[in-house]
Design an enzyme around this catalytic site. Structure first.
Site, short mmCIF file in Angstrom:
data_model
loop_
_atom_site.label_atom_id
_atom_site.label_comp_id
_atom_site.label_asym_id
_atom_site.label_seq_id
_atom_site.Cartn_x
_atom_site.Cartn_y
_atom_site.Cartn_z
N HIS A 108 -5.01 -5.94 -10.84
CA HIS A 108 -3.79 -5.52 -10.57
C HIS A 108 -2.57 -5.88 -11.73
O HIS A 108 -2.04 -4.81 -12.05
CB HIS A 108 -3.11 -5.96 -9.34
CG HIS A 108 -3.60 -5.23 -8.18
ND1 HIS A 108 -3.51 -3.99 -7.56
CD2 HIS A 108 -4.84 -5.57 -7.13
CE1 HIS A 108 -4.36 -3.65 -6.72
NE2 HIS A 108 -4.91 -4.62 -6.39
N HIS A 131 0.90 -1.30 -0.05
CA HIS A 131 0.00 -0.10 0.00
C HIS A 131 0.83 1.16 0.10
O HIS A 131 0.34 2.27 -0.58
CB HIS A 131 -1.00 0.03 1.23
CG HIS A 131 -2.08 -0.92 1.00
ND1 HIS A 131 -2.80 -1.41 2.14
CD2 HIS A 131 -2.74 -1.53 -0.26
CE1 HIS A 131 -3.83 -2.38 1.67
NE2 HIS A 131 -3.55 -2.18 0.34
#
Length: 423
Positions: free
Chosen positions: A394, A255
């Site tokens: 992703h 993240h």
């Protein structure tokens, strides 16, 4: 910067080939009754798992983008996702979206009635991309999603989004999370581009300022994931559930990289809009993006003796969950590409190449398709946290976004490219 892979036609051709391989693999997840299934390691729908809203929304976004890129059949697949998002995944009584539904085509039932910001962020992303792709029903879905997010999730006093509600919107969960707000930034950028309303861009900036420029900077770039209802950091959250799929204990290194990239998209969006014309784009967007990237490399890459980013760290930078997730290396690639474009510095080009080499060697599955979603600490396929190959969101973006500008958002950028070619 000369000699960058990002400028090489042959590298773009390699990315395009991987892009097509991924969308071909994931086409099997489309369900006759609408929505997308969770795929197992071999690329077949897992019959033991429900139809998840976040997967359906992500795949709708992917195939809307693929349609904009001229892939035959992709628009029909995006429509499959829209049918579920406008149909059984939506709460027709109270509004908003359920986390998922059972797979019975005749009478699907919600698996849970919680209304969570995480799923709603991806519904907003899907609707924005499908609107850019001019898919039937997308405009209405976007308006619906914007209304729900505006009325139920956006907290203007805090400048953040609430985490979740019960079905009737009468009780909010006493938890606040960075992960859902991170994806709301992505959603707000896409929604602002789709609607032309810059209020969504400004809200994205408010979220980023609090989570990154205030909290992460105050913890020496250790991104805090979990908060109390008053937005106080809760550093011990889930200390007894360290492998949680969405809320693991500690700090999630991937993240840091994903936020780094999003800060650069936000920087480019504001620079291109009326805020940029007024000269008010915050300088910290770039400096904080670099700081998060550097901290992730220093503390997360190969820290346990093998290449790869560990999943989580404790607050003394010690690995907690050492598995390597495919989404983390995808976001690392994208952050390096974005910083390379924004700064031209060769060190970001170095990491862009190194991480594609790593992904190609360890994560890309050339036997059964897609990418291994999880590797163990020795870079062998494992399924401790993430079983199967749920979606390609992703990995797909890792092949497409390096070939697009930092702003506008991907769907809007692809729409603009189409319009420019038609002109």
């Amino acid at each position: 910067m000369s000699g960058s892979w990002l400028d090489l036609p042959d590298h773009h051709a390699w990315l395009a080939a991987e892009e097509a391989r991924l969308t071909g693999f994931a086409a099997a997840s489309a369900l006759n009754g609408g929505g997308f299934a969770w795929l197992n390691s071999s690329g077949r729908p897992d019959p033991g798992r429900p139809v998840m809203t976040w997967i359906t929304a992500r795949m709708t976004h992917v195939y809307a983008m693929a349609h904009l890129r001229g892939e035959p059949g992709a628009g029909t697949l995006a429509d499959c996702g829209l049918a579920a998002l406008r149909g059984p995944l939506r709460d027709s009584v109270h509004g908003g979206w359920f986390p998922g539904m059972t797979v019975q085509e005749s009478s699907p039932e919600p698996i849970d009635t919680t209304k969570a910001a995480y799923e709603h962020a991806f519904v907003l992303i899907a609707a924005s991309s499908a609107t850019a792709a001019e898919r039937p029903g997308a405009v209405d879905l976007l308006a619906d999603a914007l209304g729900v997010v505006e009325d139920r999730f956006w907290d203007d006093t805090a400048g953040m989004c609430r985490e979740s509600w019960d079905r009737s919107w009468s009780q909010s969960e006493p938890y606040r999370g960075a992960n859902s707000n991170m994806h709301m930034i992505e959603a707000f950028l896409a929604a602002g581009d789709a609607t032309g309303d810059p209020v969504w861009h400004r809200r994205a900036l408010r979220i980023a300022e609090r989570i990154v420029h205030q909290v992460a900077a105050g913890h020496d770039w250790r991104l805090v994931e979990h908060f109390t209802p008053d937005w106080e950091p809760d550093l011990d959250y889930n200390i007894d559930d360290k492998h949680h799929q969405f809320r693991p204990y500690g700090t999630t290194v991937g993240h840091w990289l994903e936020w780094s990239r999003l800060l650069l998209h936000l920087d480019a969006t504001l620079a291109a809009g009326p805020e940029g014309a007024l000269g008010t784009v915050p300088e910290w967007l770039l400096t904080d993006a670099v700081a998060l990237f550097d901290a992730a490399v220093e503390r997360g890459w190969g820290v346990d003796g093998a290449d790869g980013f560990v999943y989580t760290l404790d607050w003394q930078d010690q690995p907690v969950v050492r598995e390597r997730m495919h989404w983390v290396i995808a976001e690392a690639i994208l952050a390096a590409a974005a910083l390379c474009k924004r700064t031209g510095e060769s060190r970001f080009e170095h990491w862009y190449r190194a991480w594609w080499d790593y992904a190609a060697h360890y994560h890309i599955d050339r036997v059964e398709g897609s990418w291994h979603h999880e590797l163990d600490s020795a870079n062998r396929p494992s399924q401790t946290v993430w079983p199967g190959k749920p979606d390609i969101y992703h990995a797909y973006q890792a092949t497409v976004l390096p070939r697009l500008p930092l702003a506008p958002s991907p769907g809007a950028a692809l729409r603009r490219i189409l319009e420019d070619e038609r002109a």
